[in-house]
Design a protein around this motif. Structure first.
Motif, PDB file in Angstrom:
ATOM      1  N   LYS A   1      63.728  23.981  37.854  1.00 58.47           N
ATOM      2  CA  LYS A   1      63.082  24.011  36.538  1.00 58.47           C
ATOM      3  C   LYS A   1      63.404  25.296  35.768  1.00 58.47           C
ATOM      4  CE  LYS A   1      58.972  21.314  37.629  1.00 58.47           C
ATOM      5  NZ  LYS A   1      57.578  21.496  38.051  1.00 58.47           N
ATOM      6  N   TYR A   2      63.223  25.210  34.468  1.00 54.58           N
ATOM      7  CA  TYR A   2      63.314  26.370  33.589  1.00 54.58           C
ATOM      8  C   TYR A   2      61.970  26.553  32.906  1.00 54.58           C
ATOM      9  CZ  TYR A   2      68.294  26.999  34.252  1.00 54.58           C
ATOM     10  OH  TYR A   2      69.502  27.270  34.797  1.00 54.58           O
ATOM     11  N   ALA A   3      61.633  27.775  32.630  1.00 53.54           N
ATOM     12  CA  ALA A   3      60.358  28.046  31.970  1.00 53.54           C
ATOM     13  C   ALA A   3      60.622  28.731  30.635  1.00 53.54           C
ATOM     14  CB  ALA A   3      59.506  28.950  32.856  1.00 53.54           C
ATOM     15  N   PRO A   4      59.724  28.578  29.670  1.00 51.62           N
ATOM     16  CA  PRO A   4      59.910  29.251  28.373  1.00 51.62           C
ATOM     17  C   PRO A   4      60.001  30.765  28.563  1.00 51.62           C
ATOM     18  CG  PRO A   4      58.043  27.746  28.310  1.00 51.62           C
ATOM     19  CD  PRO A   4      58.488  27.819  29.727  1.00 51.62           C
ATOM     20  N   TYR A   5      60.842  31.414  27.778  1.00 54.83           N
ATOM     21  CA  TYR A   5      61.062  32.854  27.930  1.00 54.83           C
ATOM     22  C   TYR A   5      61.404  33.428  26.576  1.00 54.83           C
ATOM     23  CZ  TYR A   5      63.655  37.092  29.279  1.00 54.83           C
ATOM     24  OH  TYR A   5      64.116  38.359  29.393  1.00 54.83           O
ATOM     25  N   ASP A   6      60.599  34.386  26.109  1.00 53.53           N
ATOM     26  CA  ASP A   6      60.821  34.979  24.787  1.00 53.53           C
ATOM     27  C   ASP A   6      61.373  36.392  24.954  1.00 53.53           C
ATOM     28  OD1 ASP A   6      60.816  35.744  22.192  1.00 53.53           O
ATOM     29  OD2 ASP A   6      58.787  35.015  21.740  1.00 53.53           O
ATOM     30  N   ILE A   7      62.695  36.479  24.977  1.00 59.79           N
ATOM     31  CA  ILE A   7      63.353  37.754  25.304  1.00 59.79           C
ATOM     32  C   ILE A   7      63.059  38.839  24.260  1.00 59.79           C
ATOM     33  CG2 ILE A   7      65.565  37.155  24.189  1.00 59.79           C
ATOM     34  CD1 ILE A   7      66.993  38.546  26.529  1.00 59.79           C
TER      35      ILE A   7
ATOM     36  N   PRO B   1      68.459  33.833  25.111  1.00 68.77           N
ATOM     37  CA  PRO B   1      67.961  32.600  25.707  1.00 68.77           C
ATOM     38  C   PRO B   1      66.491  32.372  25.366  1.00 68.77           C
ATOM     39  CG  PRO B   1      68.004  34.335  27.348  1.00 68.77           C
ATOM     40  CD  PRO B   1      68.585  34.923  26.100  1.00 68.77           C
ATOM     41  N   ASP B   2      66.053  31.097  25.367  1.00 68.63           N
ATOM     42  CA  ASP B   2      64.627  30.819  25.149  1.00 68.63           C
ATOM     43  C   ASP B   2      63.956  30.276  26.414  1.00 68.63           C
ATOM     44  OD1 ASP B   2      65.844  28.340  25.100  1.00 68.63           O
ATOM     45  OD2 ASP B   2      65.730  28.179  22.910  1.00 68.63           O
ATOM     46  N   THR B   3      64.763  30.102  27.474  1.00 74.04           N
ATOM     47  CA  THR B   3      64.160  29.735  28.766  1.00 74.04           C
ATOM     48  C   THR B   3      64.802  30.582  29.856  1.00 74.04           C
ATOM     49  OG1 THR B   3      65.832  28.043  29.149  1.00 74.04           O
ATOM     50  CG2 THR B   3      63.745  27.306  28.137  1.00 74.04           C
ATOM     51  N   GLN B   4      64.101  30.668  30.983  1.00 71.09           N
ATOM     52  CA  GLN B   4      64.612  31.359  32.160  1.00 71.09           C
ATOM     53  C   GLN B   4      64.421  30.419  33.338  1.00 71.09           C
ATOM     54  OE1 GLN B   4      66.388  34.031  32.350  1.00 71.09           O
ATOM     55  NE2 GLN B   4      65.156  35.876  32.411  1.00 71.09           N
TER      56      GLN B   4
END
Lengths: 60, 203, 316
Positions: C18-24, B28-31
């Protein structure tokens, strides 16, 4: 020295440890430190502000 | 009407996998915005520690079970192995506490919880077989003590903790395989279901 | 079909926020780098323990009389291993959980006959010792009553026995071949040959140390060393480590039960089996937590989650 010096322990733990006796509980000081650190880390993780939250507010 | 290709096992497997776990769920690119606490870092820390445990274990495996007694480098790699294990358990237990207090099994995530508990047990077993495979006084004492516990359950008939060869095989083959496979299942469940949402507060 | 009522401990609300950017991948990489660095720092600072393994050679040289006394209990069948029961032999039923004799049901899969495996067989590997060969022949040919009488005589005299100048002095007068056997076994142990004989009984290659470990565990050398290092079962030793290193601290609950009644008192004889049974129940409770009413409601009631999701609730 050199590599061997680096690889040796800075703190020598090769001696009989200290033990805590609370009633029936017996705990090595090293284990107590590890367990204490776990509890402290857990509580800190709950309370410390998580970075990045500011970005989100400023963002959308 | 389904074609022959649609009915193939391979096609069906691919379709199911892509449907259940599309690429944007796997990576995923958002959480969700509620994922904002330090408590969330302990899962990935456990994973990272597992990677270091396996890596250092592989180095020890390359030179065989006695190398670390005889070489300074070997002893250092053993130290890396030990301390990565300490970090692994440290992070895993905090991860467990955190997930418990979030009731992270909610919303059809029960199997994520169960695989996590089984992983914890597998890790305890992997740690134990490591301790008895050290080929030093520690392993002598731990194995001669632990035999009574295992024998009392009947397990001693098939799992002989005094047999170094057997314990080493469990430690470097069977249990790591189980741990890695279970970790994969655990992480895939998390990716499929997403991170558990907060409790709804009644206002 | 009627929709089931929403249970806050089982079901999760649908998130519409909301969703926030997340770089796993970046997160994973940072985690690996940080853990790797921390591991290196800890390894450099503290190293790791490695106390040399004990051998029957070191034991019999350090405390020869303890070795002889233990060897005698292996020969007369009174040692811990000789009287153990399954999985080593059928001298006892083994521990039980109530009427469940789990160990006995699983059977004897690690056969150990202490008199033969620990004493007679290793002695028969010694070549060119006519007196010993005669003694072993006499012992093999004797009735079990005769052997028991020799062994009893020797055991009685052992109390006043001494070991000095490399010789075992035990004034047993009616012990038949036993004194010759015990002297030879002691010499064999002190030379290191017994360590080898016990592991190579089945051939040249070996990875199984069951026999020498059981033999040493029957004596007090291994245990005294452990006691001094706080490793005994009654010292919560399971979670301790040699030296001052942290040990398997995650075994705290398992080792704790051994310290408290009734496990430490009236259930003592079956403590291992009962502690295991108890731990299995607790483990099942943990694994099945999502389905256990009451236990699964604790997180909602203690409200620690409000700290974790405080931003979420503030913005809601």
């Amino acid at each position: 020295m050199g590599l061997t010096g680096l690889l040796g322990a800075v703190f020598n733990l090769d001696h009989v440890g200290k033990y805590i006796h609370w009633g029936f509980i017996q705990l090595s000081v090293s284990n107590a430190i590890v367990i204490g650190l776990m509890i402290v880390t857990f509580i800190s993780a709950l309370f410390l502000p998580f970075p990045g939250r500011r970005n989100r507010k400023e963002g959308k | 009407m389904s074609t022959e290709i649609d009915r193939q096992w391979t096609t069906r497997l691919r379709k199911t996998v892509v449907e259940k776990l599309p690429p944007d769920k796997l990576l995923p690119d958002t959480q969700p915005a509620y994922v904002a606490s330090w408590i969330y870092v302990f899962g990935v820390t456990t994973l990272a520690a597992l990677a270091i445990v396996i890596l250092t274990g592989c180095v020890l495996a390359m030179k065989g079970p006695l190398w670390w007694h005889l070489s300074g480098t070997g002893h250092f790699v053993n130290s890396l192995h030990l301390w990565s294990v300490e970090i692994f358990f440290f992070a895993m237990v905090i991860h467990l506490w955190g997930k418990y207090f979030m009731a992270a099994w909610r919303g059809g995530r029960q199997l994520t919880w169960v695989t996590g508990v089984v992983l914890f047990l597998t890790s305890v077993g992997a740690g134990f077989t490591g301790y008895v495979s050290q080929t030093n006084y520690d392993s002598q004492w731990i194995s001669t003590q632990a035999k009574d516990g295992i024998n009392a359950t009947g397990g001693g008939a098939i799992f002989n903790v005094l047999n170094l060869g057997q314990m080493l095989m469990w430690h470097i083959v069977l249990l790591p395989l189980a741990a890695v496979a279970l970790t994969a299942v655990h992480v895939i469940y998390v990716r499929i279901k997403g991170v558990v949402p907060p409790f709804e507060e009644v206002k | 079909m009627a929709k089931k009522a929403f249970n806050p401990d089982v079901d999760a609300p649908v998130y519409k926020g909301k969703y926030a950017p997340y770089d796993i991948i970046k997160e994973g990489t940072i985690a690996v780098v940080v853990v790797a660095l921390l591991t290196v720092v800890l390894a450099v600072l503290f190293s790791s323990p490695d106390e040399k393994a004990v051998t029957i050679k070191t034991w019999s040289n350090a405390t020869p009389m303890d070795f002889v006394a233990t060897a005698m209990t292996e020969l007369d069948g009174t040692s811990g291993t000789a009287t153990y029961g399954p999985p080593y032999n059928n001298a006892a039923t083994g521990q039980q959980v109530g009427p469940l004799t789990l160990a006995k049901w699983m059977g004897i899969n690690v056969n150990v006959n202490t008199a033969n495996d620990f004493v007679v067989a290793p002695l028969s590997t010694l070549a060119d010792q006519p007196a010993l060969t005669t003694a072993l022949t006499t012992f093999a040919g004797a009735s079990s009553a005769q052997r028991a009488s020799w062994e009893a005589d020797y055991s009685k005299a052992l109390g006043t026995g001494t070991f000095s100048g490399g010789t075992l002095q035990v004034s047993a007068t009616n012990a038949g071949p036993v004194p010759v056997m015990m002297s030879a076994l002691t010499a064999m142990a002190r030379s290191g040959a017994l360590d080898q004989a016990l592991v190579t009984a089945k051939g040249f290659y070996t990875t199984d140390y069951t026999k020498p470990l059981l033999f040493m565990a029957d004596g007090s050398f291994l245990a005294n060393k452990a006691q001094a290092q706080h490793l005994s079962g009654d010292q919560w030793g399971m979670m301790n480590e040699t030296g001052s290193y942290p040990g398997q601290a995650w075994l705290w609950l398992y080792t704790m039960w051994y310290q408290v009644p009734p496990f430490s008192t009236s259930w003592g004889a079956n403590a291992d089996a009962l502690v295991w049974a108890f731990m299995m129940i607790l483990t099942l409770l943990l694994a099945l937590m999502p389905w256990i009413p009451g236990l699964r409601s604790i997180p909602r009631k203690v409200k620690i989650y409000r700290l974790i999701w405080r931003e979420h609730y503030k913005n809601a």
